[in-house]
Design an enzyme around this catalytic site. Structure first.
Site, mmCIF file in Angstrom:
data_model
loop_
_atom_site.group_PDB
_atom_site.id
_atom_site.type_symbol
_atom_site.label_atom_id
_atom_site.label_comp_id
_atom_site.label_asym_id
_atom_site.label_seq_id
_atom_site.Cartn_x
_atom_site.Cartn_y
_atom_site.Cartn_z
ATOM 1 C CG ASN A 123 2.351 6.160 19.860
ATOM 2 O OD1 ASN A 123 1.493 5.750 20.646
ATOM 3 N ND2 ASN A 123 2.074 6.990 18.873
ATOM 4 C CB ALA B 75 -12.820 0.128 16.537
ATOM 5 C CB ALA C 235 -2.327 -3.291 10.350
ATOM 6 C CD GLU C 236 -4.503 0.710 5.047
ATOM 7 O OE1 GLU C 236 -4.054 1.830 5.375
ATOM 8 O OE2 GLU C 236 -4.271 0.202 3.940
ATOM 9 C CE1 TYR D 282 -3.930 0.755 13.601
ATOM 10 C CE2 TYR D 282 -3.765 2.123 15.571
ATOM 11 C CZ TYR D 282 -3.269 1.102 14.773
ATOM 12 O OH TYR D 282 -2.129 0.436 15.140
ATOM 13 C CE1 TYR E 21 -2.961 16.965 13.561
ATOM 14 C CE2 TYR E 21 -3.261 14.856 14.636
ATOM 15 C CZ TYR E 21 -3.007 15.595 13.501
ATOM 16 O OH TYR E 21 -2.807 14.941 12.305
ATOM 17 C CB THR F 287 -0.864 0.031 1.275
ATOM 18 O OG1 THR F 287 0.006 0.247 2.398
ATOM 19 C CG2 THR F 287 -1.651 -1.262 1.458
ATOM 20 N N PRO G 35 -10.505 14.605 15.886
ATOM 21 C CG PRO G 35 -12.010 14.396 14.122
ATOM 22 C CD PRO G 35 -10.562 14.559 14.427
ATOM 23 C CE LYS H 78 -3.313 -3.827 14.952
ATOM 24 N NZ LYS H 78 -2.519 -4.682 14.003
ATOM 25 C CB THR I 23 -1.829 -0.749 18.632
ATOM 26 O OG1 THR I 23 -1.818 0.532 19.231
ATOM 27 C CG2 THR I 23 -3.271 -1.048 18.213
ATOM 28 C CG ASP I 24 -0.448 1.879 23.216
ATOM 29 O OD1 ASP I 24 -0.819 2.158 22.055
ATOM 30 O OD2 ASP I 24 0.309 2.631 23.876
ATOM 31 C CD GLU I 25 -3.198 4.257 18.657
ATOM 32 O OE1 GLU I 25 -4.248 4.667 18.164
ATOM 33 O OE2 GLU I 25 -2.068 4.584 18.251
#
Ligand code: NAD
Ligand code: TYD
Length: 353
Positions: free
Chosen positions: A188, A161, A82-83, A159, A216, A35, A292, A163, A133-135
């Protein structure tokens, strides 16, 4: 013996393949869709190395994956594909659902069929290691303890969700079918070959190009940074000694607010490549609209990795970030290729549209 790495032309996957072959003669089948985030230039040093076999393809292609598994007979599969970019998942979640959820499902199906046909030692020693990921754990309040392996899943972006879904599928394939899986949830990463859409390489790139450094919101969001080669050593360790069915949180105990990270990058650049007008790079910092649903804080409790597997990161944030800035200064051609679109043109020329 062979391992199969998916997503091995991306940021972490390519660092993993390079590290693996620097330390072992066990060959790697590298399966990647190429990709926008996949870049064979990362693996240029392996061009004539017979231990590295690259195959372009999608983890969601059951037939192709099945064929590869039966042809190369890997003893382990490491799923990096992954994306991976939260901002892209906000603009367009579809690819994230297709690759991270449907793709992981199809990959698991192909692996289940292959593993089911193995016998004896080949079957009992086989491993499917899923890189996550930790996310998936959501966002922490300032006084919360860092994420441990028993934290609830509370993903907040498309993302994370997607994963989280893939992690659940991997878990279910172990519990239901007995597939010998290992899952890692890492914080990260930063380091060489990091695509300049993510905070650290983007800031280095924009600083050198004289562009704004976009922060941000208030820039006080906290991420827990790990040098990519430490992530690679942790994955090698989990593959070698991790207990089947277990989850391992990987992190470097390096929580930093985004603004501090950007100030550190600016200060290192001021020292290594000062601006011609004598102004500090931090004068390019620009506060922009917040993401967001922006998660406020991530932090990893990596004590299970240390206690059970004896793993610890080799780099501190200070040593790792300096190496990273130096790497980008030394590899401006790599950055130019990606940002100019020349790399995309190369892929189309090489592989067709
Ligand atoms: P990346 O976006 O740099 O690389 C992803 C790679 O996967 C690319 O080479 C891409 O071509 C390939 N790919 C995408 N879709 C594919 C598909 N359908 N089939 C085959 N290949 C496909 O990502 P990264 O930062 O290297 O992350 C690798 C893994 O580590 C991901 O699973 C990510 O969720 C996880 N992770 C990343 C971080 C981080 O900070 N970057 C932290 C923790 C975990
Ligand atoms: P990023 O590198 O995209 O990783 P993730 O969202 O997976 O943590 O972003 C790291 C942090 O930096 C995150 O809090 C969002 C923030 N950020 C900015 O402030 N500006 C930017 O231009 C980018 C890309 C990220």
């Amino acid at each position: 013996m062979t391992i199969l790495v998916t997503g091995g032309a991306g940021f972490i996957g390519s660092n993993f393949v390079l590290d693996w072959l620097a330390q072992s003669d066990e060959s790697v089948v590298n399966f990647d869709k190429l990709t926008y985030a996949g870049n064979l230039q990362n693996l240029a040093s392996l061009q004539d190395d017979p231990r590295h076999i690259f195959i372009k393809g999608d983890i969601g292609d059951f037939d192709l994956v099945s064929r590869l598994l039966n042809e190369h007979k890997p003893r382990a599969i490491l799923n990096f594909a992954a994306e991976s970019h939260v901002d892209r998942s906000i603009h367009g979640p579809e690819d994230f659902i297709q690759t991270n959820i449907v793709g992981t499902f199809r990959l698991l199906e192909a692996v289940r069929a292959y593993w089911g046909g193995l016998q004896g030692e080949a079957k009992s020693s086989f491993r499917f290691l899923h890189v996550s990921t930790d996310e998936v754990y959501g966002s922490l309040e300032m006084n919360d303890p860092p994420f441990s392996e028993t934290n609830r899943y509370e993903p907040n972006s498309p993302y994370s969700a997607s994963k989280a879904s893939s992690d659940h599928l991997v878990r279910a394939y172990h519990h239901t079918y007995g597939l010998p899986v290992l899952t890692t949830n890492c914080s990260n990463n930063y380091g060489p070959y990091h695509f300049p859409e993510k905070l650290i390489p983007l800031v280095i790139h924009n600083a050198l190009a004289g562009k704004p450094l976009p922060i941000y919101g208030d820039g006080q969001q906290i991420r827990d940074w790990l040098y990519v080669k430490d992530h690679c050593s942790a994955i090698r360790r989990v593959l070698e000694a991790g207990k089947v069915g277990e989850v391992y949180n990987i992190g470097g105990w390096n929580e930093k607010p985004n603004l501090d990270v950007v100030h550190t990058l600016c200060a290192i650049l001021d020292e290594l490549k000062p601006r011609q007008d004598g102004q500090p790079y931090k004068s390019q910092i620009t506060f922009v609209q917040d993401r967001p649903g922006h998660d406020r804080r991530y932090a990893i409790d990596a004590s299970k990795m240390e206690k059970e597997l004896g793993w610890k990161p080799a780099e501190t944030f200070e040593t790792g970030i300096r190496k990273t800035v130096q790497w980008y200064l030394d590899h401006q051609d790599w950055v130019k290729n990606i940002t100019s679109g020349a790399y995309r043109e190369w892929v189309e020329r090489q592989y067709g549209a």
